[in-house]
Design an enzyme around this catalytic site. Structure first.
Site, PDB file in Angstrom:
ATOM      1  N   SER A 109       0.838  -1.190   0.000  1.00  0.00           N
ATOM      2  CA  SER A 109       0.000   0.000   0.000  1.00  0.00           C
ATOM      3  C   SER A 109       0.881   1.250   0.000  1.00  0.00           C
ATOM      4  O   SER A 109       1.709   1.427  -0.891  1.00  0.00           O
ATOM      5  CB  SER A 109      -0.961  -0.049   1.194  1.00  0.00           C
ATOM      6  OG  SER A 109      -1.926   0.976   1.139  1.00  0.00           O
ATOM      7  N   GLU A 213      -1.496  -3.169  -8.097  1.00  0.00           N
ATOM      8  CA  GLU A 213      -2.762  -3.403  -7.380  1.00  0.00           C
ATOM      9  C   GLU A 213      -3.272  -2.067  -6.869  1.00  0.00           C
ATOM     10  O   GLU A 213      -2.554  -1.076  -6.835  1.00  0.00           O
ATOM     11  CB  GLU A 213      -2.551  -4.383  -6.218  1.00  0.00           C
ATOM     12  CG  GLU A 213      -1.552  -3.929  -5.161  1.00  0.00           C
ATOM     13  CD  GLU A 213      -2.120  -2.986  -4.100  1.00  0.00           C
ATOM     14  OE1 GLU A 213      -3.345  -3.020  -3.856  1.00  0.00           O
ATOM     15  OE2 GLU A 213      -1.335  -2.215  -3.521  1.00  0.00           O
ATOM     16  N   HIS A 285      -4.958  -5.451  -1.439  1.00  0.00           N
ATOM     17  CA  HIS A 285      -5.626  -5.235  -0.158  1.00  0.00           C
ATOM     18  C   HIS A 285      -6.629  -6.376   0.031  1.00  0.00           C
ATOM     19  O   HIS A 285      -7.852  -6.185   0.011  1.00  0.00           O
ATOM     20  CB  HIS A 285      -6.328  -3.880  -0.146  1.00  0.00           C
ATOM     21  CG  HIS A 285      -5.377  -2.719  -0.163  1.00  0.00           C
ATOM     22  ND1 HIS A 285      -4.542  -2.439  -1.227  1.00  0.00           N
ATOM     23  CD2 HIS A 285      -5.140  -1.767   0.775  1.00  0.00           C
ATOM     24  CE1 HIS A 285      -3.827  -1.358  -0.942  1.00  0.00           C
ATOM     25  NE2 HIS A 285      -4.174  -0.933   0.260  1.00  0.00           N
TER      26      HIS A 285
END
Length: 315
Positions: A109, A213, A285
């Site tokens: 992230s 992602e 995630h």
């Protein structure tokens, strides 16, 4: 196990903890896996949405990296905040500390920008694990996902990655009926990578396997960011683009059948068959979560039935 690390140092470089019980459970879970856990004092701070002000979070990063004994430097969570810190961090010094102390920085992230800046500054790939974070992956009440844990322990203790998945075929791509390629595996969160374009912290990776992602982004925004990377010349320099989990973007009122796969197909058409675009890589995630070494040489094999395998061996 070779090159085993048995200490985990937890710090919070980005967002504040929303539920401290997650971190308590994560510590217990990691201890049950044989690690000793050291939580830095900064980890539970809160200033607005951040885990402390900029000085506190920068200090937490510097304290984690300055540990004398080799350790897994595990981010508690992501969120937003590292973009504020990039100009003030001494990445050459931090990369040197990772390399000489044999630490392993782990997270995803928001940690994408930290890892890529370190890669650009000379951190060795075996010090940068793009993988789980404490709260999300080790803090759930039901315990850590066993597949995620297996991937994490293999990477930490054996410096190896072995990920198998069903890569969804894209229409009109001209992809071969099975192929193999090698190159540095790199990437992470799509939004963060786009935010690094044109900055001193963006590494130049040629001939790579780019993994992407994101979360909470509609398909058209994902396509727009992919096209930004395409137009900036990043995608065409890769050997493959691997799309991970985007948490099933919900269709909007104007989509009319347009999906994430539609976006991927359009990007594939722009790239042509020389840079295959693959889908459904088990990272993001989400759980279960794979992991990989940022910038480490990897081997991608795709079979005729579109089953795929990504491996790294950094021993």
């Amino acid at each position: 196990m070779a090159n085993a690390l048995n200490q985990i140092v937890m710090f919070s470089p980005s967002g504040a903890l929303m539920d401290e019980a997650l971190l308590d459970r994560a510590s217990a879970q990691l201890e049950s896996l044989g690690f000793s856990v050291n939580e830095l004092p900064q980890a539970r701070l809160r200033v607005q949405r951040f885990a402390g002000d900029e000085a506190a979070r920068s200090g937490g990063i510097e304290q984690a990296f300055s540990q004398l004994d080799p350790a897994v430097l595990l981010a508690t969570r992501g969120g937003y905040g590292l973009s504020r810190l990039l100009p003030s961090l001494n990445f050459s010094q931090l990369a040197f500390q990772l390399n000489t102390q044999k630490h392993l920085l782990c997270g995803h992230s928001d940690v994408t920008s930290l890892q890529l800046a370190l890669l650009q500054a000379g951190a060795q790939p075996d010090t940068l694990l793009h993988g789980p974070m404490a709260c999300f992956d080790f803090g759930p009440e039901q315990g850590a996902d066993p597949v995620s844990t297996e991937h994490f322990l293999r990477a930490v203790h054996e410096k190896q990655v072995k990920i198998q998945w069903a890569a969804e075929p894209l229409d009109s791509t001209g992809q071969q009926a099975g192929f193999q390629l090698q190159g540095p595996v790199w990437g992470g969160n799509l939004t963060l990578i786009c935010s690094l374009l044109g900055t001193p912290w963006m590494p130049t990776v040629v001939g790579g396997i780019l993994v992407l992602e994101d979360v909470n982004e509609p398909a058209y925004k994902i396509e727009r960011m992919l096209l930004q990377l395409l137009h900036a010349g990043v995608l065409v320099q890769q050997k493959a683009v691997v799309l991970g989990n985007f948490c099933e973007p919900k269709p909007g009122p104007h989509d009319n059948g347009y999906t994430l796969k539609s976006a991927a197909e359009f990007v594939q058409q722009q790239l042509g068959a020389s840079v295959p675009v693959l889908m459904n890589f088990p990272f993001g995630h989400c759980t279960p979560k794979a992991c990989w070494f940022q910038g480490g040489e990897g081997r991608l094999q795709v079979n005729a039935d579109m089953s795929a395998q990504l491996t790294q061996n950094l021993r």
